[in-house]
Write a protein that holds these residues in place. Structure first.
Motif, PDB file in Angstrom:
ATOM      1  N   LEU A  79       1.873   6.155   8.303  1.00 13.00           N
ATOM      2  CA  LEU A  79       2.392   5.965   6.951  1.00 13.00           C
ATOM      3  C   LEU A  79       1.736   6.927   5.960  1.00 13.00           C
ATOM      4  N   ASP A  80       0.424   7.168   6.137  1.00  4.12           N
ATOM      5  CA  ASP A  80      -0.259   8.129   5.270  1.00  4.12           C
ATOM      6  C   ASP A  80       0.358   9.519   5.401  1.00  4.12           C
ATOM      7  N   GLN A  81       0.592   9.943   6.637  1.00  3.64           N
ATOM      8  CA  GLN A  81       1.169  11.271   6.853  1.00  3.64           C
ATOM      9  C   GLN A  81       2.600  11.342   6.366  1.00  3.64           C
ATOM     10  N   GLU A 133       3.835   9.658   3.926  1.00  2.00           N
ATOM     11  CA  GLU A 133       3.784   9.700   2.471  1.00  2.00           C
ATOM     12  C   GLU A 133       3.461  11.118   1.981  1.00  2.00           C
ATOM     13  N   ASN A 134       2.680  11.858   2.760  1.00  2.00           N
ATOM     14  CA  ASN A 134       2.376  13.240   2.391  1.00  2.00           C
ATOM     15  C   ASN A 134       3.520  14.190   2.697  1.00  2.00           C
ATOM     16  N   GLY A 135       4.563  13.678   3.311  1.00  2.00           N
ATOM     17  CA  GLY A 135       5.752  14.492   3.544  1.00  2.00           C
ATOM     18  C   GLY A 135       5.639  15.437   4.711  1.00  2.00           C
ATOM     19  N   ASN A 136       4.680  15.215   5.611  1.00  3.38           N
ATOM     20  CA  ASN A 136       4.580  16.190   6.701  1.00  3.38           C
ATOM     21  C   ASN A 136       5.012  15.658   8.058  1.00  3.38           C
ATOM     22  N   TYR A 193       6.097  -4.164  -5.479  1.00  9.01           N
ATOM     23  CA  TYR A 193       4.833  -3.481  -5.197  1.00  9.01           C
ATOM     24  C   TYR A 193       3.684  -4.195  -5.884  1.00  9.01           C
ATOM     25  N   ARG A 196       0.767  -1.242   0.000  1.00  5.26           N
ATOM     26  CA  ARG A 196       0.000   0.000   0.000  1.00  5.26           C
ATOM     27  C   ARG A 196       0.797   1.292   0.000  1.00  5.26           C
ATOM     28  N   PHE A 197       2.058   1.245   0.408  1.00  6.36           N
ATOM     29  CA  PHE A 197       2.836   2.482   0.479  1.00  6.36           C
ATOM     30  C   PHE A 197       4.157   2.353  -0.292  1.00  6.36           C
ATOM     31  N   PRO A 198       4.066   2.050  -1.579  1.00  8.47           N
ATOM     32  CA  PRO A 198       5.289   1.759  -2.345  1.00  8.47           C
ATOM     33  C   PRO A 198       6.301   2.896  -2.332  1.00  8.47           C
TER      34      PRO A 198
END
Lengths: 141, 426
Positions: free
Chosen positions: B278-280, B282-285, B352, B150-152
């Motif tokens: 992981l979502d955050q 991936e958003n670079g924050n 992936y 999910r987070f390639p």
């Protein structure tokens, strides 16, 4: 298919805690479409920065993501204060965010520069006192 | 990876077809079909949430029996540090290690000892120039699989260091050969005593080009009573333990991360928290971080579903056990710790796999997505789960994929079915 696939999100300006949710939703949907991880990452970062901007500066707004076969268009529209000097706002590190916002780790002045960096084309349509609409295009190739 | 072997089994007789596991599965891999739960193998990440939450104990973790080690001439146990937290009033790890020898193992190699070596080399790795930061731990197999599926874009952040279990297996085999000159490679059997089913899957499948050096994985809960019966409280036991505070600390969340000796780390546990991080990321924050430790189980490995004790109680016991131990007993000289041996590293990560992709063609996926959106808006939107899918959106997707029928919706299913399906086709 000439008709784009549209995803619409309302960005709630009252709810700072859930800011960033639309970005996560769009990421899930683009994965289902099967776009490349790099395109998904660019869309999700551009969208995230825009979402945070709308929450910090404009008490929310709307996000429409339109998926065409060759590109993705993201239209972020708000009825906030508008941007008085776009050139200044585009500078890295420039921010008008309050100290409270900064203490939460936001307002680093990287929002608009990052949105520009991660999109292939970005236009800003803004009127002081009326609102701002940012349109970003990310090509799918 | 459709042929990926999982370690979760369903007892059909116990499953009532309730929607509990359906609602807890973080990858929406479960559907209720013909009155019982069915897992979609290509989406399952072995996190154990369905086992943890099933109110009828119908979901079980699959692991080996102790007898499976009988085929080896020389048997080695690799206890996870979580094992030490399962016993009341334990004041010395040696009682556990001695007990393992009494139930038939020829040697015991602590995974916590290997963990201290992994920690030392991780510190070295973090100083390497040109690596992607923050570095993400590779120790929890669920996380490695989750990132692969999910987070390639974060794959490049995973440290290519083998998990302590594998390092322990490698070192234990070396030690067996060194100490027993007559022994052949194939005589040696290595058995991991595990808190979680994900390690079972990891050993069965390996990943990419890597094959596990562990032969069998036995669950802590299976071995617990046998072990406790053999654990003596005398003073005549061998001094076997070679772990310090760091190694034992790996059993709970934050133990691995704090061992990098740098405050710029993040440690998250529980699969939902991990997904958010992981979502955050991936958003670079999430900036300024050196290291990220992620554990799928709440509390870390002590929260694994193959343990017997509550994770917080186990953690408290481990804290008491650590008291009085040296910080680390990895015995590496400064020079030795400068270069990471090849035997501690793996080459490739799994490829992936876009598990949620609707179709191989983008145009076709877009058409399907438009149909899903249209269909979803005609569903009640209460996400009751009675149709067998976890929510109305997933149900709409199942219909468009041809895996479900509109009539399964208990609220809208009876309403003008033909009209609905015509709507979608047109």
């Amino acid at each position: 298919m000439s008709e784009p696939l549209v995803f619409h999100y309302d960005i709630d300006g009252e709810d700072f805690i859930s800011a960033g949710q639309a970005s996560i939703q769009i990421k899930k949907n683009l994965r289902r479409i099967g776009l490349s991880p790099e395109v998904i990452r660019r869309v999700s970062i551009a969208m995230y920065e825009g979402e945070i901007n709308m929450v910090i500066h404009a008490k929310g707004g709307t996000a429409d993501v339109m998926l065409y076969e060759d590109r993705i268009e993201i239209i972020l529209a708000d009825k906030g204060p508008g941007i008085s000097n776009i050139e200044e706002a585009m500078q890295e590190g420039f921010s008008t965010a309050s100290d409270t916002i900064r203490s939460l780790g936001f307002g680093a002045g990287m929002g608009l520069p990052n949105m520009k960096r991660y999109s292939d084309k970005m236009t800003i349509d803004t009127t002081v006192g009326v609102g701002t609409t940012v349109t970003m295009v990310i090509n799918i190739t | 990876m459709n042929d990926y072997q999982h370690s979760v089994l369903l007892d059909v007789n116990k499953c009532t077809g309730c929607t509990t596991c359906l609602k807890h599965c973080p990858t929406e891999a479960i559907r209720i079909n013909n009155g019982h739960a069915v897992i979609n193998d290509s989406r399952c990440i072995d996190c154990g949430e369905c086992i943890r939450n099933c109110p009828h104990s119908a979901k079980k973790a699959v692991s080996s029996r102790l007898e499976s080690m009988d085929r080896f001439k020389y048997k080695i146990a690799l206890p996870a540090p979580t094992l030490y937290g399962q016993f009341e009033n334990l004041d010395d790890v040696d009682y556990v290690l001695d007990g393992l020898k009494k139930i038939g193992f020829d040697d015991v190699f602590e995974v916590s000892k290997a963990a201290e070596l992994v920690s030392a080399y991780t510190r070295t790795y973090l100083k390497t120039e040109g690596i992607k930061k923050p570095v993400i731990s590779s120790a929890c197999p669920v996380i490695v699989r989750l990132i692969g599926l999910r987070f390639p874009s974060l794959s490049g952040n995973i440290i290519h260091m083998l998990p302590p279990m594998e390092v322990a297996a490698y070192l234990a085999r070396q030690r067996a050969l060194d100490n027993n000159p007559g022994l052949k490679e194939e005589d040696i059997g290595v058995c991991f005593i595990s808190p979680c089913p994900a390690k079972v899957s990891y050993v069965k499948n390996g990943f990419a080009d890597y094959k596990s050096q562990v032969d069998e994985v036995i669950s802590i809960s299976d071995i617990y009573f046998r072990l406790i019966n053999e654990m003596s409280h005398g003073s005549d036991i061998e001094s076997l333990s070679e772990s310090g505070i760091i190694g034992i600390g790996w059993a709970s969340s934050g133990g691995e991360a704090s061992a990098i000796f740098n405050e710029r780390y993040l440690a998250a546990d529980g699969i939902e928290n991990v997904n958010r991080v992981l979502d955050q990321l991936e958003n670079g924050n999430i900036s300024q971080l050196e290291f990220i430790e992620l554990n799928a189980c709440p509390g870390g490995c002590v929260g694994g579903v193959m343990t017997v004790q509550n994770p917080f109680i186990a953690k408290a016991r481990l804290q008491a056990l650590r008291h009085g131990l040296p910080v680390s007993r990895n015995n590496l000289t400064k020079e030795q710790s400068q270069y990471i041996p090849d035997s501690y590293l793996f080459n490739e990560l799994p490829e992936y796999e876009p598990i949620s992709r609707l179709s191989g063609s983008i145009a076709e996926s877009m058409r399907m997505m438009a149909d899903i959106q249209k269909l979803k808006s005609s569903l009640p939107g209460i996400d009751c789960g009675a149709c067998g899918a976890p929510n109305c959106r997933a149900f709409a997707e199942d219909i468009i994929r041809g895996n479900a029928h509109f009539v399964s919706c208990p609220i809208k299913g009876n309403e003008s079915v033909t009209v609905k399906e015509n709507d979608i086709d047109g």
